[in-house]
Structures are given as C-alpha cells and as structure tokens.
Design an enzyme around this catalytic site. Structure first.
Site, mmCIF file in Angstrom:
data_model
loop_
_atom_site.group_PDB
_atom_site.id
_atom_site.type_symbol
_atom_site.label_atom_id
_atom_site.label_comp_id
_atom_site.label_asym_id
_atom_site.label_seq_id
_atom_site.Cartn_x
_atom_site.Cartn_y
_atom_site.Cartn_z
ATOM 1 N N ALA A 127 0.844 -1.194 0.000
ATOM 2 C CA ALA A 127 0.000 0.000 0.000
ATOM 3 C C ALA A 127 0.878 1.242 0.000
ATOM 4 O O ALA A 127 1.342 1.687 1.057
ATOM 5 C CB ALA A 127 -0.937 -0.011 1.209
ATOM 6 N N GLU A 130 -1.760 6.978 -2.488
ATOM 7 C CA GLU A 130 -2.853 7.579 -1.734
ATOM 8 C C GLU A 130 -3.680 8.462 -2.657
ATOM 9 O O GLU A 130 -3.226 8.793 -3.771
ATOM 10 C CB GLU A 130 -2.307 8.399 -0.558
ATOM 11 C CG GLU A 130 -1.552 7.558 0.449
ATOM 12 C CD GLU A 130 -1.060 8.346 1.660
ATOM 13 O OE1 GLU A 130 -0.454 7.728 2.546
ATOM 14 O OE2 GLU A 130 -1.298 9.577 1.709
ATOM 15 N N PHE A 159 -5.714 2.508 -5.290
ATOM 16 C CA PHE A 159 -5.062 1.786 -6.389
ATOM 17 C C PHE A 159 -4.224 0.611 -5.866
ATOM 18 O O PHE A 159 -3.144 0.328 -6.391
ATOM 19 C CB PHE A 159 -4.164 2.712 -7.217
ATOM 20 C CG PHE A 159 -4.826 3.985 -7.677
ATOM 21 C CD1 PHE A 159 -6.124 3.990 -8.145
ATOM 22 C CD2 PHE A 159 -4.135 5.181 -7.643
ATOM 23 C CE1 PHE A 159 -6.741 5.177 -8.563
ATOM 24 C CE2 PHE A 159 -4.726 6.371 -8.057
ATOM 25 C CZ PHE A 159 -6.026 6.364 -8.521
ATOM 26 N N GLN A 246 14.149 -3.410 -9.746
ATOM 27 C CA GLN A 246 13.674 -4.735 -10.114
ATOM 28 C C GLN A 246 12.177 -4.725 -10.392
ATOM 29 O O GLN A 246 11.697 -5.430 -11.300
ATOM 30 C CB GLN A 246 14.009 -5.754 -9.023
ATOM 31 C CG GLN A 246 15.468 -6.149 -8.992
ATOM 32 C CD GLN A 246 15.755 -7.380 -8.158
ATOM 33 O OE1 GLN A 246 16.873 -7.839 -8.113
ATOM 34 N NE2 GLN A 246 14.752 -7.925 -7.494
ATOM 35 N N GLU A 247 11.431 -3.925 -9.634
ATOM 36 C CA GLU A 247 9.993 -3.839 -9.873
ATOM 37 C C GLU A 247 9.719 -3.282 -11.266
ATOM 38 O O GLU A 247 8.806 -3.735 -11.972
ATOM 39 C CB GLU A 247 9.343 -2.978 -8.795
ATOM 40 C CG GLU A 247 9.408 -3.602 -7.404
ATOM 41 C CD GLU A 247 8.967 -2.647 -6.313
ATOM 42 O OE1 GLU A 247 8.199 -1.717 -6.610
ATOM 43 O OE2 GLU A 247 9.397 -2.818 -5.155
ATOM 44 N N ARG A 248 10.506 -2.299 -11.679
ATOM 45 C CA ARG A 248 10.321 -1.728 -13.021
ATOM 46 C C ARG A 248 10.739 -2.706 -14.102
ATOM 47 O O ARG A 248 10.176 -2.702 -15.207
ATOM 48 C CB ARG A 248 11.065 -0.396 -13.111
ATOM 49 C CG ARG A 248 10.346 0.677 -12.311
ATOM 50 C CD ARG A 248 11.124 1.930 -12.045
ATOM 51 N NE ARG A 248 10.288 2.830 -11.242
ATOM 52 C CZ ARG A 248 10.758 3.768 -10.432
ATOM 53 N NH1 ARG A 248 12.066 3.943 -10.307
ATOM 54 N NH2 ARG A 248 9.921 4.533 -9.746
ATOM 55 N N GLY A 344 -9.280 -4.620 -37.414
ATOM 56 C CA GLY A 344 -10.522 -3.955 -37.779
ATOM 57 C C GLY A 344 -11.515 -3.946 -36.633
ATOM 58 O O GLY A 344 -11.137 -3.870 -35.455
ATOM 59 N N GLY A 368 4.056 1.841 -11.281
ATOM 60 C CA GLY A 368 5.495 1.643 -11.117
ATOM 61 C C GLY A 368 6.272 2.935 -11.212
ATOM 62 O O GLY A 368 7.492 2.936 -11.378
ATOM 63 N N ASN A 371 5.635 7.438 -16.469
ATOM 64 C CA ASN A 371 6.733 7.567 -17.426
ATOM 65 C C ASN A 371 7.377 8.948 -17.400
ATOM 66 O O ASN A 371 8.545 9.098 -17.784
ATOM 67 C CB ASN A 371 6.246 7.213 -18.832
ATOM 68 C CG ASN A 371 6.216 5.708 -19.050
ATOM 69 O OD1 ASN A 371 6.440 4.927 -18.108
ATOM 70 N ND2 ASN A 371 5.959 5.282 -20.275
#
Length: 382
Positions: A127, A130, A159, A246-248, A344, A368, A371
């Site tokens: 967590a 916020e 989130f 590492q998370e990224r 399509g 994460g 960007n």
C-alpha cells in the site's frame, strides 16, 4: 512465444517456464473472463498457484519458497502477461512484497510470513499510493504513531493491487512527518480480524478488469512494533528505492511478452482474414505495419535481455531500469494499437485478445512510477 531463447534462460529455467505456461493455460486462463466480470479472482486460485510452485519461486527453500532467484520471478511475470492472465497479481505478491520481507525483514518476520505466502495461505499487497500521492511517495499522509509496544495507523490508500483479497499488506507510512523522506517507514499488517482495517470499493478500471484494485482505510489501526519492517524507523524510503529497479524490470518484462503476443496473434489473424479476395497479410500496408511492430518487439527483447543480465549480476542501475520501463511500456502501447487496427472491428471486441491487450496496456505508462518520472530518473543519470 519468441523463437529465440534469451541467454539468461538456462535449461532449468526453460523447464520451469514450460511448467508455468502449462499451469497458467489450464488453471488460470479459462477463468479470466469470469474474473473480469466479478472484478476479482477466486480466492482458491492463490492456493492452487502455491501448490504449483508459482508463488515465491525466488524465495529460499528454508522459507517455503522455490529456492530460485529473480529470473524465476521474471519467467512467471512474462508467462502470465503473455497468456493475458492478469487476475492474480503475482508480481506484487511474489516479486515485490516477498522480496521486501526477505531483504529487510527480521528472521522472525521471514519465518512468519514467507512460508504462508509461498503456499497461498496469505495473499500479499503493498500500500503506497494515496488519493493525493502517487508517484511522489514523499507526499504520503498516512501516519503511524508509536504508543508503547504498538503503532497506531491512520490514513487511506488507493489503487492497491490485490487489495480486496489481501491477507498481508505492507503499508508505507510516515513515522516522523517532520523528517521528510527519512520519516517514512514500512509496517506489515495481517488483515484477518484486524480492528481499524477497512477495505473500500474495488475500483472500476478501463482495463485489468479481473485484477482487484481497491481502496484501503486505516482508522486507529493498531500494529505490534515487531511488524515494523527492518526494525528501525525511517528506513522505508530507502527500502523502496532499493527495490524499485527490479519492480520496473518486471513491468518491462510483462510488456515485452505482451507486444510479442500481439504481433503473433495479428500475424495469424491477417493470414486467415480475407479482404478483396486475398489474405489481409498480402496487402503491403499490413506487411509493412507488422514489419515495424516485429522490429520494435525484437529491439525491446534485446534491451530487456541485456537488462536481465545486469539484474542477475547485481549491476542494474536505477536509471537503466527506468529506461526499460519507459521504453517498453510506450512501445507496447504503440504495437498493440497498430495490431488492433489490423484486426478492424473485431479488434474492438473483448472476445479477441488484442482488444483486452489494448485496454490493459495503457496503465503500464502510469504504474510503477509514471513515465514522466522515468524520464526524470533517466535525466538524473546523465
């Protein structure tokens, strides 16, 4: 999947990859549309994933894990992404929370939580975000105030992936608001019957429909002081910054698998779809668009493979990880958009995987660390 096996995937990892792919295809993929409709997975899938050895594969065997390393987490991440198996977030559970506990937890904490995470008895979440603090973690307002042998936690998080089912939550909180980043700590909460812990709604997202992304609330929630991760206040921001590269990489790995799947699916579709009396693939525009997409995906794989080699040598820097996350998520969105266009009207239907890839891809540029933040991190490394 890619016909070229990455250099970092040895024979043992290839066997693990094959077992993971088979389990995911048989036990996860068939339920994804139903989970999307109910906005969360069945709790039982976590136990099944644990029994199959797909939870915490990089954790030492003494803590109930698979005894592997980060490459095993990477394999699971890529296989889940490629299969569009997005309901249970194994990245958060196994490759993020478990690594925080392994690296920073006390021996007692490791033995208390990791075996139950590996078996699926505990579902984990972290967590951080916020309502008014996302990428800027220093702006969080959740407070943890020590009173004797416990912390009293107040605040709200949003989130939160796996939040609806989470039995174990790593909470990023301010233990000393006046200290800025040095006042951030991570506390671990076991949620079962915990007074003051509340789950809010499962958030209605445009994609990742089967993945429970929830609000969490803490109202005078009391946690034992021994639940402080690392045993010392003010270490939370450092812990977060150490783990984020590492998370990224996990995000980059997942988007790589998705873009390759998008190209493969679209190639198959255009070869069988007839337009103007010929296969859609025979039109020059189709071939050129797919050639561009295939080229981008091939470049992405080369870059990600190089980054993985650095990870496994302990040499991946934060700015290079940011580059991987930035470039792969952006490229994934571009490729999936082009591939949807070649489908399509059918591409706009959720029954076709490309439609689900399209709505799922967009969040990659946000979570994460957005960007825009990745660009700042790259710039700082110049």
């Amino acid at each position: 999947m890619s016909a070229v096996r990455s250099a970092w995937i040895d024979d043992d990892l290839a066997m693990f990859q094959d077992a993971a792919r088979r389990f995911i295809a048989a036990e996860v993929v068939p339920h994804e549309l139903r989970w999307a409709a109910q906005t969360h997975v069945d709790r039982s899938i976590w136990n099944a994933l644990g029994a199959a050895g797909l939870l915490c594969p990089a954790m030492p065997e003494e803590y109930g894990g698979g005894g592997g390393h980060f490459a095993h987490d990477a394999i699971v991440s890529m296989e889940m992404a490629r299969a569009l198996a997005i309901g249970p977030s194994l990245n958060v559970h196994s490759a993020i929370v478990a690594h925080y506990i392994l690296r920073y937890g006390s021996e007692a904490q490791k033995r208390r939580w990791l075996p139950r995470m590996a078996s699926g008895e505990l579902v984990a979440a972290i967590a951080m975000s916020e309502p008014a603090a996302g990428s800027d973690l220093k702006a969080i307002t959740t407070r943890a105030v020590r009173q004797g042998d416990r912390y009293i936690v107040n605040g709200a998080k949003t989130f939160i992936t796996n939040g609806h089912l989470a039995d174990l939550v790593c909470i990023v909180a301010k233990t000393d608001p006046a200290a800025g980043a040095r006042g951030v700590s991570i506390l671990v909460a076991e949620t079962a019957g915990l007074p003051g812990f509340r789950r809010g709604r499962i958030l209605d997202k445009i994609g990742l429909k089967g993945q429970d992304t929830s609000e969490l609330f803490f109202d005078d929630m009391a946690l034992p002081v021994e639940n402080l991760l690392g045993g010392e206040e003010g270490r939370g921001f450092f812990q977060l910054m150490q783990q984020l590269p590492q998370e990224r990489m996990l995000i980059a790995l997942g988007t790589l698998a998705t873009m390759e799947r998008a190209v493969e699916d679209t190639l198959a579709y255009t070869r069988q779809r007839q337009v103007f009396g010929q296969p859609l693939f025979d039109l020059q525009n189709t071939r050129f668009k797919l050639a561009e997409c295939r080229t981008k995906a091939t470049v992405a794989r080369a870059f990600v493979d190089d980054c993985m080699a650095k990870v496994l040598r302990g040499e991946l820097s934060g700015d290079v990880a940011a580059m991987a996350k930035l470039w792969c998520t952006q490229t994934n969105c571009e490729i999936v958009d082009e591939c949807l266009q070649l489908h399509g009207g059918y591409g706009y239907m959720t029954e076709y995987p490309i439609g689900r890839m399209y709505v799922n891809a967009r969040v990659g540029k946000i979570y994460g660390g957005s960007n825009e933040i990745m660009k700042e991190l790259v710039a700082r490394g110049m």
